[in-house]
Write a protein that holds these residues in place. Structure first.
Motif, short mmCIF file in Angstrom:
data_model
loop_
_atom_site.label_atom_id
_atom_site.label_comp_id
_atom_site.label_asym_id
_atom_site.label_seq_id
_atom_site.Cartn_x
_atom_site.Cartn_y
_atom_site.Cartn_z
N PRO A 140 1.03 -1.11 0.14
CA PRO A 140 -0.23 -0.35 -0.01
C PRO A 140 1.41 1.01 0.29
N LEU A 141 0.21 2.33 -0.37
CA LEU A 141 1.18 2.85 -0.38
C LEU A 141 0.25 4.45 0.84
N GLU A 142 1.27 4.80 1.58
CA GLU A 142 1.39 5.60 2.72
C GLU A 142 1.64 6.88 2.54
N VAL A 143 0.58 7.60 2.48
CA VAL A 143 0.50 9.43 1.90
C VAL A 143 1.07 9.91 3.60
N GLU A 144 2.63 10.08 2.65
CA GLU A 144 4.27 10.32 3.61
C GLU A 144 3.48 11.93 3.99
N VAL A 145 3.29 13.26 3.34
CA VAL A 145 3.26 14.83 4.21
C VAL A 145 2.01 14.98 3.63
N GLN A 146 0.60 15.51 4.12
CA GLN A 146 -0.38 15.74 3.64
C GLN A 146 -0.20 17.63 3.70
N GLY A 147 -0.20 18.29 2.18
CA GLY A 147 -0.37 19.50 2.15
C GLY A 147 -0.84 20.05 2.71
N ASP A 148 -1.63 19.64 2.70
CA ASP A 148 -3.36 20.38 3.34
C ASP A 148 -4.44 19.06 4.24
N ALA A 149 -5.71 20.06 5.02
CA ALA A 149 -6.36 19.11 5.16
C ALA A 149 -6.84 17.84 4.29
N ALA A 150 -7.07 16.80 4.45
CA ALA A 150 -7.88 15.83 3.88
C ALA A 150 -9.40 16.42 3.95
N VAL A 151 -10.75 15.81 2.94
CA VAL A 151 -11.95 16.22 2.99
C VAL A 151 -12.51 14.81 2.64
N SER A 209 6.23 11.21 -5.84
CA SER A 209 6.18 10.38 -6.17
C SER A 209 5.64 9.62 -7.35
N TYR A 210 6.86 8.49 -8.11
CA TYR A 210 5.81 8.18 -9.13
C TYR A 210 4.30 7.41 -9.13
N GLU A 211 4.56 6.76 -7.17
CA GLU A 211 3.57 6.14 -6.76
C GLU A 211 2.26 7.20 -6.58
N GLN A 212 2.07 8.06 -6.35
CA GLN A 212 1.83 8.97 -5.86
C GLN A 212 1.17 9.41 -6.93
#
Length: 173
Positions: free
Chosen positions: A24-35, A72-75
């Protein structure tokens, strides 16, 4: 009688592809709030003698918007599910995929875990069973930090409309 009140603050741990056999892809750095947006889709039931008699649930519109600050390529693959990834030695590249691909074949499970809760506390985890990225991938090239959004749309897990738990779940087991 006092009751516990939960005030959610902070980011979330987001895992894309958590139910697949692949890593699985773990989202490392959020740039803002997830909605997260969950909207019941209903149809009005009007009787000849009584308008606005009822509402009938016909589906769910479930979307998750995340903002990424790293790349990243995965993102990029998560943002553009219809692309192909290639490798040749140390070279890697992404390329537009063939036309007329089915979204269901590319849909992934997504788990959102509030970061303010311990990892083993799944009380407020959100799981979207089958989600596909929709929308535009837009990357800015400038002096500022480049952030980009990915919006995921939930698809029905099965064709059985009589089955509950077809789109999402809040809470864990």
């Amino acid at each position: 009688m006092s009751e516990e009140i939960r005030i959610p603050i902070g980011l979330a741990d987001i895992t894309i592809g958590s139910g697949s056999g692949e890593t699985p892809l773990e989202v490392e750095v959020q740039g803002d709030a997830a909605v997260l947006t969950v909207e019941p889709m209903t149809e009005a039931v009007d009787l000849y003698t009584m308008p606005h008699f009822d509402q009938l649930l016909v589906g769910w519109n479930v979307q998750l918007k995340i903002v990424l600050e790293s790349e990243s390529y995965e993102q990029i693959e998560a943002a553009l599910p219809f692309i192909n990834k290639y490798s040749a030695g140390s070279d890697n590249w992404l390329e537009d995929g063939k036309l007329f691909q089915r979204a269901r074949d590319k849909a992934l499970e997504i788990t959102v875990h509030p970061a303010d809760l311990p990892a083993d506390n799944k009380t407020y985890d959100v799981t979207i069973f089958k989600a596909i990225a929709t929308g535009t991938y837009e990357r800015k090239y400038g002096k500022e930090v480049s952030k980009y959004e990915i919006t995921f749309q939930a698809l029905a897990k099965t064709l059985d409309y009589t089955e509950a738990g077809n789109f999402f779940q809040i809470g864990g087991y």
